[in-house]
Design an enzyme around this catalytic site. Structure first.
Site, PDB file in Angstrom:
ATOM      1  N   GLU A 175     -12.912  18.402 -20.299  1.00 34.23           N
ATOM      2  CA  GLU A 175     -13.735  18.319 -19.095  1.00 34.23           C
ATOM      3  C   GLU A 175     -12.917  18.625 -17.846  1.00 34.23           C
ATOM      4  OE1 GLU A 175     -16.861  18.050 -18.968  1.00 34.23           O
ATOM      5  OE2 GLU A 175     -17.567  17.052 -20.784  1.00 34.23           O
ATOM      6  N   ASP A 311     -19.825  23.818 -29.430  1.00 33.81           N
ATOM      7  CA  ASP A 311     -20.449  24.904 -28.681  1.00 33.81           C
ATOM      8  C   ASP A 311     -19.516  25.879 -27.986  1.00 33.81           C
ATOM      9  OD1 ASP A 311     -19.814  22.624 -27.198  1.00 33.81           O
ATOM     10  OD2 ASP A 311     -21.396  22.904 -25.738  1.00 33.81           O
ATOM     11  N   GLU A 429     -33.661  16.397 -24.458  1.00 35.69           N
ATOM     12  CA  GLU A 429     -32.265  16.569 -24.867  1.00 35.69           C
ATOM     13  C   GLU A 429     -32.141  17.019 -26.320  1.00 35.69           C
ATOM     14  OE1 GLU A 429     -27.980  15.989 -23.931  1.00 35.69           O
ATOM     15  OE2 GLU A 429     -29.799  16.594 -22.899  1.00 35.69           O
ATOM     16  N   GLU A 495     -28.264  24.777 -19.661  1.00 34.22           N
ATOM     17  CA  GLU A 495     -28.097  25.769 -20.736  1.00 34.22           C
ATOM     18  C   GLU A 495     -29.299  26.689 -20.918  1.00 34.22           C
ATOM     19  OE1 GLU A 495     -25.229  22.544 -21.244  1.00 34.22           O
ATOM     20  OE2 GLU A 495     -27.430  22.523 -21.107  1.00 34.22           O
ATOM     21  N   THR A 583     -17.675  27.717 -19.454  1.00 34.28           N
ATOM     22  CA  THR A 583     -18.776  26.885 -19.923  1.00 34.28           C
ATOM     23  C   THR A 583     -19.286  25.932 -18.848  1.00 34.28           C
ATOM     24  OG1 THR A 583     -19.513  25.641 -21.874  1.00 34.28           O
ATOM     25  CG2 THR A 583     -17.423  24.945 -20.854  1.00 34.28           C
TER      26      THR A 583
END
Length: 593
Positions: A175, A311, A429, A495, A583
């Site tokens: 992160e 991902d 979600e 996304e 990302t």
């Protein structure tokens, strides 16, 4: 002189032994006195326990002329331009509203709580929203706000001596990489402000210390204070694939900008292992969601997905190939091999009431049946995995594989369908659907759908009374096509609009603009608070409004609003032929011939 009795001597010896073990245990396990970190401490001068003795050098040569990604757009009419600019302004107004509230109430903190107006620190306390928003400010032309934000961000210190352990006791290296390093790099690539490159180097030097392990595999949940005090480090035995495999864009870009190969070297050691083991996993071509970094074994776990926990590794393969101007062909090869497997095993066509031909990406679980390994699809869709449509469309353009582009279109259309099917026009979600028996022909069968709902709820679908199944559908608020919705939240995720934006730039499909606007209106009208926008607790409600959960992660300003703004911008703004997005939606410049 008085002599000790034998018993007393043994008691003293026993007490001494106890004291020794107590002190040993205390030194190993307690949070007792620790050496202070000097005020002059700098990550750039850190003394490594396991220094690199043979460094991978950056690739050389002229970048390749890779295939064009973006569609060739014609001239828009006056009415089209007016409509586009009106929509773009609505997104920009929402961003400014959120930004001003953050500036007034949570400045330099990680996040604003959009209902109560408080501030929280969830990502190290380094101003995650501030750094994540730098390139959005630039892209939206908010130069005064950008200049103020850069000045503030320049004063953030990532040197550990100035940080309270309450916010940095353990940091998520992944992160920190995608938000902070990616944020500074993108803002620098857009503005050429040297202060931003300096901050990127500062973050890069800090993150590089997480790789100071015997096998040079990073610690993904890292204790920087312990490292700064000289504690030796070991890579973990259970690591999420995405968290160890998603450094290539940021680290390689930093090495390219500075000429220092150490970050490229750090990435290359991971990617070499992934490539060597790609065909040795239990589902050859892909890697499991959990890997063993300490043993350097990326093959053993049984779950395989393009979604959460894995991902961005897959996302970064075609993007790194583009970033490096084709000079790292291994990324192209790894992308092709992984998608060959994913298309075969992970993608499924759901049975839908309107019989639309779309795709969803699910989880593959490997089981053993009579000594044979069997791949079983778990048909769980995720908002997070909606990125995959854009990835396949982009990757397909880069390697000239039209099948990938078509699969990317169907995945993106699947996410748009899921938005449209929900009561508020917002996808939850996570959700489950019923896979079609045939991808070519899939008529709607309501009885099969009801049986699927009963089965996933643990009922015997052949014996359960129709009224009981009907009550189950009503209680769980399941629109037709959905068999289960285990996580009903919407957390302001980007996304779906990310893939809609990328697919629009690649294909020019005008219907995607209308889908994006419908998504925007649904999201903004339901998440808006007096101050900003908030995550929602339940988007399956059929009465009233979903409850706001008082959370606004930095990706709302850094990603979601950026993609909504860009789809209503002129196609030349942040062209996909010039940039790749990390990302966290931070655009990094590609090497071009």
């Amino acid at each position: 002189m008085m002599l000790f009795s034998r018993r007393r001597i043994w008691l003293l010896i026993f007490a001494a032994i106890l004291f020794f073990f107590y002190r040993s245990f205390q030194s190993l396990n307690s949070a007792g006195p620790v050496p202070p970190i000097p005020a002059s401490f700098r990550w750039s001068s850190f003394k490594f326990h396991h220094p690199v003795t043979s460094m991978h050098q950056l690739p050389t040569g002229k970048p390749l002329a890779l295939p064009r990604v973006q569609n060739t757009f014609g001239t828009e009419s006056a009415s089209q331009r007016t409509l586009r600019l009106t929509r773009q302004k609505a997104v920009k107004d929402a961003f400014q509203r959120c930004w001003n509230s953050y500036r007034d109430r949570a400045w330099m903190s990680d996040e604003l709580t959009p209902v109560t107006g408080e501030h929280v620190n969830t990502f190290g306390g380094w101003g995650a929203t501030l750094v994540d928003s730098l390139d959005t400010l630039w892209i939206m032309g908010l130069r005064a706000e950008f200049d103020e934000a850069v000045a503030a961000a320049s004063n953030i210190s990532f040197e550990i001596s100035s940080l309270p352990e309450s916010t940095t006791r353990e940091i998520n290296v992944f992160e920190t990489n995608i938000r902070y390093l990616g944020g500074f790099l993108a803002a620098y690539d857009l503005s050429n402000d040297d202060r931003l490159l300096k901050k990127a180097i500062e973050v890069g030097n800090m993150l590089y210390v997480a790789f100071d392990t015997p096998n040079r595999m990073p610690i993904t949940r890292w204790k920087p204070h312990a490292a700064a005090r000289g504690k030796k480090q070991l890579a973990d035995e259970h690591v999420l694939l995405a968290e160890i495999g998603s450094f290539s864009l940021e680290f390689i870009r930093l090495s390219l900008l500075t000429g220092d190969p150490k970050w490229y070297d750090a990435v290359q050691r991971i990617m070499d292992l992934l490539q060597k083991q790609q065909q040795k996993s239990k589902l050859p071509g892909m890697w499991p969601v959990v890997v063993n970094a300490r043993a350097k074994d990326f093959t053993q776990h049984k779950d395989y997905t393009l979604g959460a926990m894995a991902d961005s590794l897959y996302e970064y393969l075609p993007k790194t190939y583009a970033l490096a101007g084709g000079l790292l062909p291994m990324y192209k090869d790894m992308y092709k091999a992984s998608m060959e497997t994913a298309i075969r095993y992970n993608l499924f066509r759901p049975m839908l009431p309107d019989e639309k031909d779309v795709l969803i990406s699910g989880m593959v679980i490997l089981n053993t049946d009579r000594g044979e390994t069997v791949a079983q699809i778990r048909p769980e869709g995720q908002h997070l995995v909606c990125f995959a449509g854009g990835m396949l469309a982009l990757g397909g353009r880069l390697i000239q594989n039209q099948t990938h582009v078509e699969k990317g279109e169907k995945l993106t259309d699947g996410c748009v369908w899921a938005y449209q099917a929900m009561p508020f026009g917002i996808m939850p979600e996570t959700f489950y659907m019923l896979p079609c028996e045939s991808a070519e022909h899939c008529p709607w069968d309501e009885s099969k759908w009801r049986q699927g709902v009963a089965r996933i709820a643990g009922l015997d679908s052949n014996k359960a009374a129709p009224a009981k199944i009907e009550a189950l559908i009503a209680r769980k608020r399941l629109p037709k096509g959905f068999t289960h919705i285990p996580d009903t939240r919407y957390i302001l995720r980007p996304e779906a609009i990310e893939s809609v934006f990328i697919l629009y730039r690649i294909t020019g499909r005008p219907d995607l603009l209308e889908s994006a606007w419908a998504m925007w209106e649904a999201i903004d009208s339901n998440t808006r608070t007096e101050l900003a926008n908030s995550a929602l607790g339940d988007v399956t409600l059929t009465e009233g409004k979903p409850e706001k959960s008082d959370s606004m992660e930095s990706f709302w300003l850094g990603e979601t609003l950026k993609y909504f703004y860009l789809i209503f911008s002129e196609p030349g703004l942040i062209s996909l032929d010039e940039y790749v997005f990390n990302t966290e939606a931070h655009p990094l410049k590609r090497l071009l011939p």
